[in-house]
Design a protein around this motif. Sequence first.
Motif, mmCIF file in Angstrom:
data_model
loop_
_atom_site.group_PDB
_atom_site.id
_atom_site.type_symbol
_atom_site.label_atom_id
_atom_site.label_comp_id
_atom_site.label_asym_id
_atom_site.label_seq_id
_atom_site.Cartn_x
_atom_site.Cartn_y
_atom_site.Cartn_z
ATOM 1 N N PHE A 1 56.188 9.626 35.517
ATOM 2 C CA PHE A 1 54.771 9.560 35.163
ATOM 3 C C PHE A 1 54.584 9.658 33.649
ATOM 4 O O PHE A 1 53.667 9.043 33.089
ATOM 5 C CB PHE A 1 53.954 10.602 35.933
ATOM 6 C CG PHE A 1 53.611 10.155 37.340
ATOM 7 C CD1 PHE A 1 54.517 10.312 38.384
ATOM 8 C CD2 PHE A 1 52.395 9.524 37.611
ATOM 9 C CE1 PHE A 1 54.211 9.866 39.679
ATOM 10 C CE2 PHE A 1 52.081 9.078 38.894
ATOM 11 C CZ PHE A 1 52.990 9.246 39.931
ATOM 12 N N ALA A 2 55.427 10.413 32.966
ATOM 13 C CA ALA A 2 55.345 10.459 31.499
ATOM 14 C C ALA A 2 55.606 9.074 30.913
ATOM 15 O O ALA A 2 54.897 8.604 30.018
ATOM 16 C CB ALA A 2 56.337 11.491 30.952
ATOM 17 N N LYS A 3 56.621 8.401 31.453
ATOM 18 C CA LYS A 3 56.937 7.045 30.965
ATOM 19 C C LYS A 3 55.814 6.066 31.243
ATOM 20 O O LYS A 3 55.630 5.091 30.524
ATOM 21 C CB LYS A 3 58.212 6.536 31.648
ATOM 22 C CG LYS A 3 59.479 6.974 30.939
ATOM 23 C CD LYS A 3 60.724 6.531 31.708
ATOM 24 C CE LYS A 3 61.898 7.408 31.306
ATOM 25 N NZ LYS A 3 62.924 7.486 32.354
ATOM 26 N N GLU A 4 55.089 6.305 32.334
ATOM 27 C CA GLU A 4 54.000 5.401 32.696
ATOM 28 C C GLU A 4 52.705 5.754 31.976
ATOM 29 O O GLU A 4 51.641 5.235 32.314
ATOM 30 C CB GLU A 4 53.790 5.434 34.216
ATOM 31 C CG GLU A 4 54.977 4.917 35.013
ATOM 32 C CD GLU A 4 55.150 3.385 34.905
ATOM 33 O OE1 GLU A 4 54.179 2.706 34.509
ATOM 34 O OE2 GLU A 4 56.257 2.901 35.189
ATOM 35 N N GLY A 5 52.789 6.664 31.001
ATOM 36 C CA GLY A 5 51.621 6.898 30.164
ATOM 37 C C GLY A 5 50.777 8.111 30.512
ATOM 38 O O GLY A 5 49.678 8.278 29.968
ATOM 39 N N PHE A 6 51.270 8.935 31.398
ATOM 40 C CA PHE A 6 50.522 10.139 31.756
ATOM 41 C C PHE A 6 50.914 11.308 30.850
ATOM 42 O O PHE A 6 52.050 11.407 30.387
ATOM 43 C CB PHE A 6 50.813 10.551 33.208
ATOM 44 C CG PHE A 6 50.157 9.668 34.222
ATOM 45 C CD1 PHE A 6 48.963 10.042 34.829
ATOM 46 C CD2 PHE A 6 50.731 8.450 34.580
ATOM 47 C CE1 PHE A 6 48.359 9.228 35.770
ATOM 48 C CE2 PHE A 6 50.128 7.630 35.518
ATOM 49 C CZ PHE A 6 48.944 8.014 36.107
#
Lengths: 284, 284, 284, 284
Positions: free
Chosen positions: D58-63
């Motif tokens: 989720f961090a990689k997906e912009g969260f």
Amino acid sequence: MAGKRNSKGKPVAVVVGATSKWQADGRNTKLAHGKAVDDSDLPVGIRWGVGGAIAQKFAKEGFFVVLTTRTEANASGLAAAIGKQGGDCMIVELDLARQDSVAAAFATIRGDAGDPHVLIYNAGYLEGRDLPPEKELLEHIPVEMFDATQHIACRGPFLVAKEVLPAMRKRGEGSFFFSNNSSSLRGRKRMTGQSLYYPRVMMRTLAQVLTEEYSEHGIHVANIVIDGLIDSPGTHALPRARQNPDLVMNPVKIAEAFHYLHTQDRSCWTHELQLTPFSTKPSY
Amino acid sequence: MAGKRNSKGKPVAVVVGATSKWQADGRNTKLAHGKAVDDSDLPVGIRWGVGGAIAQKFAKEGFFVVLTTRTEANASGLAAAIGKQGGDCMIVELDLARQDSVAAAFATIRGDAGDPHVLIYNAGYLEGRDLPPEKELLEHIPVEMFDATQHIACRGPFLVAKEVLPAMRKRGEGSFFFSNNSSSLRGRKRMTGQSLYYPRVMMRTLAQVLTEEYSEHGIHVANIVIDGLIDSPGTHALPRARQNPDLVMNPVKIAEAFHYLHTQDRSCWTHELQLTPFSTKPSY
Amino acid sequence: MAGKRNSKGKPVAVVVGATSKWQADGRNTKLAHGKAVDDSDLPVGIRWGVGGAIAQKFAKEGFFVVLTTRTEANASGLAAAIGKQGGDCMIVELDLARQDSVAAAFATIRGDAGDPHVLIYNAGYLEGRDLPPEKELLEHIPVEMFDATQHIACRGPFLVAKEVLPAMRKRGEGSFFFSNNSSSLRGRKRMTGQSLYYPRVMMRTLAQVLTEEYSEHGIHVANIVIDGLIDSPGTHALPRARQNPDLVMNPVKIAEAFHYLHTQDRSCWTHELQLTPFSTKPSY
Amino acid sequence: MAGKRNSKGKPVAVVVGATSKWQADGRNTKLAHGKAVDDSDLPVGIRWGVGGAIAQKFAKEGFFVVLTTRTEANASGLAAAIGKQGGDCMIVELDLARQDSVAAAFATIRGDAGDPHVLIYNAGYLEGRDLPPEKELLEHIPVEMFDATQHIACRGPFLVAKEVLPAMRKRGEGSFFFSNNSSSLRGRKRMTGQSLYYPRVMMRTLAQVLTEEYSEHGIHVANIVIDGLIDSPGTHALPRARQNPDLVMNPVKIAEAFHYLHTQDRSCWTHELQLTPFSTKPSY
């Protein structure tokens, strides 16, 4: 049989029942609306229901797609659309009620396209829909109607499985997906206007059998429960769809779910996937 | 057709498949032991498996019992035993694979016995049991074998339901019970030595359909899951039964469960009853 | 603690929660009708709901019955009725929310009655029933309300199981039955007016755990799903019961089902029994 | 509380229980191997089990990702890894057994990060694992152990749901996912060496409740059944994982499945997703 051969050596995806009874000139469309409808203003992704959307999706993802249908003309519009989108496909006629037709169709597929990498069993039926209210109970279902459902939901999947699983097993990979509905989850009373859908549980049960038998051979088997009304030319025009657009499922998104399953890592495979519109409670 | 008429006007219980493939000279018995076995020292309650035990129980409870079987000779010993116990019964030949045979048998039943009050569908099959280990996977199941299972587990129950439900519905009462096994609960891998049992889910599903459709008309529908090895002349002599008697289910007690269901007050009906030996975990 | 000792050495049946929130002066009765109701013209079998009917049935079948209740006065009418019917029973106060109360109650039971042969867990709760429509969603449920349900549906059964199972296991026999409802089958939206019933699944799950763990030790564990409105002084007077008597379940017949389970031969035990009025579709 | 604030205004994903009992110095790792293990040669994606993989995805997906954990130090390695990958996160300490801790943690989250868009409930426990074989049966489980499981599997999810659902409902969107295992599907016998996992069914049941209550408000609720052994420093070194690598599930791929669910079109939401290694039969 129409269509070209798989000359580029693409992986092969077969969609059994690639057309829709709800396409512009489909049987359900004519039954519900009294005539064919005009689909020229609808997005191409939804014109042939979920079978057509799956075919378009796998074609876009680089597969040579085989469209099976009872009558070639039913699939010609879809084949043309796939060609226009830069995809490759062929149409193969197939009557699931006849063992020799199944055998001949898959001989053609193996010869002209190659052994399938993905098989999506999307065949459906509408037997029972036009029974009047006074014929609602099971005792009134004609035997011929029952037999027709058996060919599509019980014997057809068995015959198709026998055709494609040996090569997938030898190759150690493949996907065999069943496109199903919520009637596959348990037996329920058939309400007037509904198809005789209880035999659909056999498709789900076969998916469970094949999952236990073939997963270890590298074949991904799954039952997909499409739990709502699928958008298409025929359903789009239904009063309940027009009044409650939140009830209507986008076949393009359903097709993405099928493709997602195919791309799952084999360390974490899903064998049943239910898809439900947010506005309704999931069936069980 | 053998047997006498229902001259005393008793309520009628029909046991479809009243004999057992595991009776002394049954097909499974001969397959497992290479020959018929001697059942003369076994209690009469277990000599014809669960079908025979149900027939004896309902006869004792005052029903005129109709024993259906493929060949009259298979049921003659059972009929004699019921007579000796003071019960009344008749034998009717019935081939579930043929619609005309089903129609003729129930015409005879209605004429000679009367409309059934209780119908117990106890038909079984053994297709698949003798497939060798290298034919374990579904791709190796012959189509004829699949078709045979369809007749017993899918089409046969549909045909029988159409024969008996209209009169039960008009009378506002009746019991329609399915004698089933744990393979009816979901699809599983068939192991070598087992029958092709996944179509058994259709019997359970039909029970669910009929429950929703006919309960309100006063008809008690139930699926009974017999979840273990049933005592009988053929199973009694199996090594696993001799070594683990706690695994073996007493058909006399199973028959009591069927009769209990029939006597349930209609304000609290059970529509699925699973029976499991205490020594094993229940299937699901 | 009231009542007499088990001086005749009868087998012991404990009914945890033997009284009913729907008895003449019960909490639900007062909530629904604004006051206690007169039950003098109702059959004694239904005056204390299903707990009272079970207690009466097992007393008639020769058991010394232990009635547990939060406050002895709640069960005094029931105890008197059992005495009048020639049965023997005692009342033991028990607060399932307190571990020390559970321990003390079972110490009393073991001392005055003896180790239980049958334990029926019939405790219920009504938390959530009086939440207004604007508090329907889970986010509005107070934590205290959730905690109360945990004590009855999750922790209480665990504590009671620990009290009675060791002696049953050593004896090699016993019955441990859960009196449950359709909310135990899966999670559903709580509708205004309903209790917060989703924790009821834990009772069913515990029944599944204990079935797998204790059946082989001779202990019969079962979850009984009472799938409808149970007759009682409070429910009898509800408009929906008066208008649709076919919806109402007879607790005397439900109690017979509990006793039937206890009498099942251990070669064919049922571990879940659902009871549904004929006029409605079974929950699932 | 450590970490930075969500200064870029990213959407917020909270992973409750972001670390793993099987990480290099986790409790299970130490229990199984007698000491911490060296994870320096393992891919960063698997070092903190499935919670860590979900956080990274989720961090990689912009969260902006919130990592909750009992003790901040447990999550510092994971937080550093996310930072190195260019992601943003913060750590919040949270003890699910204490209502005030849950309230304080979410107050911090709302203040420093903002209302969550995605909540993944990944908390686990290991109570029961070290009970010896003679304590296998439920009667031997200490009450304190049961209470600990209740806090993680029953009360904790209820408290967290109350914290995050109101804001999601007002916004008309959000995802609330439960990271669960096959013990959530039904009650089973606990085998020596296993955790007391039957309370896990309550997490699944709550997911079903919230699905029915909150889907129509635009909140996607799902129960994810991770049906096998998850790769991590501690499990990687287990003999059964080394001998059967096909049994081991890649947490990076599991995390992708969580993210896929979050991206599903709301016309076709999945509310339960089971993930099983190809080499094993799916649990049910």
